[in-house]
Design an enzyme around this catalytic site. Structure first.
Site, PDB file in Angstrom:
ATOM      1  N   GLU A  93       0.821  -1.205   0.000  1.00  0.00           N
ATOM      2  CA  GLU A  93       0.000   0.000   0.000  1.00  0.00           C
ATOM      3  C   GLU A  93       0.858   1.260   0.000  1.00  0.00           C
ATOM      4  OE1 GLU A  93      -2.060  -2.747   3.111  1.00  0.00           O
ATOM      5  OE2 GLU A  93      -0.120  -2.634   2.079  1.00  0.00           O
ATOM      6  N   CYS A 121      -2.721  -2.633   7.464  1.00  0.00           N
ATOM      7  CA  CYS A 121      -2.304  -2.558   8.860  1.00  0.00           C
ATOM      8  C   CYS A 121      -2.389  -1.102   9.334  1.00  0.00           C
ATOM      9  CB  CYS A 121      -0.870  -3.066   9.009  1.00  0.00           C
ATOM     10  SG  CYS A 121       0.360  -2.021   8.198  1.00  0.00           S
TER      11      CYS A 121
END
Length: 211
Positions: A93, A121
């Site tokens: 990401e 996360c």
């Protein structure tokens, strides 16, 4: 099978046909069609993210892939690379957002959507907030470290000033299978002395998993 017309639908429930009712019906049908089209697009982009994840697996990285999309076009793509880059922040990401920001020449990537195979996360969720993404779409949930509400909530926390539309579970089975297969293979390797062990960002649902 013939589709039921508006008039037939209304008469079947005993209501009179009216212009207002017709407008409501048309609006609802358009909404249903739009949702179907969005789901199809989400699955198409998630398959691209899965291909990125598979690239990571071939490099020995935990297979997580991410795609940044703007107005229906892929702006950036990436997969996990913390091992190769010696960088604990090099999650898929983060790398995809960095690439998209460079292309847009702006640290905000407003109007963009992020597709990622595993629930982000806390670190990645923080980056999503800072980037001002429009949507985050993920495949499999992460019960140990997912920060979109599964393990903890960073995205859309009530004290944050940016809200992200979250879509969950797109190709969830395929996304989970990709990472589970990778770690089953790693366990076989580590059962042989002298073989390298697995890396961080371990299997979804594994109690020893460390993102």
């Amino acid at each position: 099978m013939r589709a039921t017309s508006f008039a037939e639908t209304v008469r079947a429930v005993g209501l009179p046909v009216s212009a207002n009712l017709r407008a409501c019906y048309d609006s609802r049908m358009q909404e249903i069609a739009a949702r179907g089209g969005q789901r199809s697009a989400d699955e198409r982009f998630m398959r691209m993210a899965l291909r990125e994840a598979q690239r990571g697996a071939r490099e020995g990285e935990v297979p997580v892939g991410a795609i940044v999309v703007r107005e229906g076009k892929v702006l950036a793509r990436a997969h996990n690379r913390p091992i190769r880059l010696h960088d604990p922040s090099a999650h898929a990401e983060v790398l995809a957002l960095r690439s998209a920001a460079r292309k847009l020449r702006n640290y905000r990537v407003e109007g963009c959507d992020l597709y990622v195979t595993i629930e982000p996360c806390a670190m990645c969720a923080g980056a999503i907030v800072q980037a001002r993404l429009r949507r985050t779409i993920y495949g499999a949930p992460d019960p140990k470290a997912g920060a979109c509400g599964t393990a903890l909530r960073v995205l859309n926390h009530r004290k944050l000033n940016h809200r992200v539309e979250i879509t969950r579970g797109i190709l969830a089975v395929e996304c989970a299978a990709t990472i589970q297969t990778f770690f089953r293979s790693k366990r076989k390797i580590t059962s042989n002395p002298g073989k390298p062990a697995g890396s961080a960002r371990n299997e979804v649902g594994d109690p020893d998993r460390d993102r």
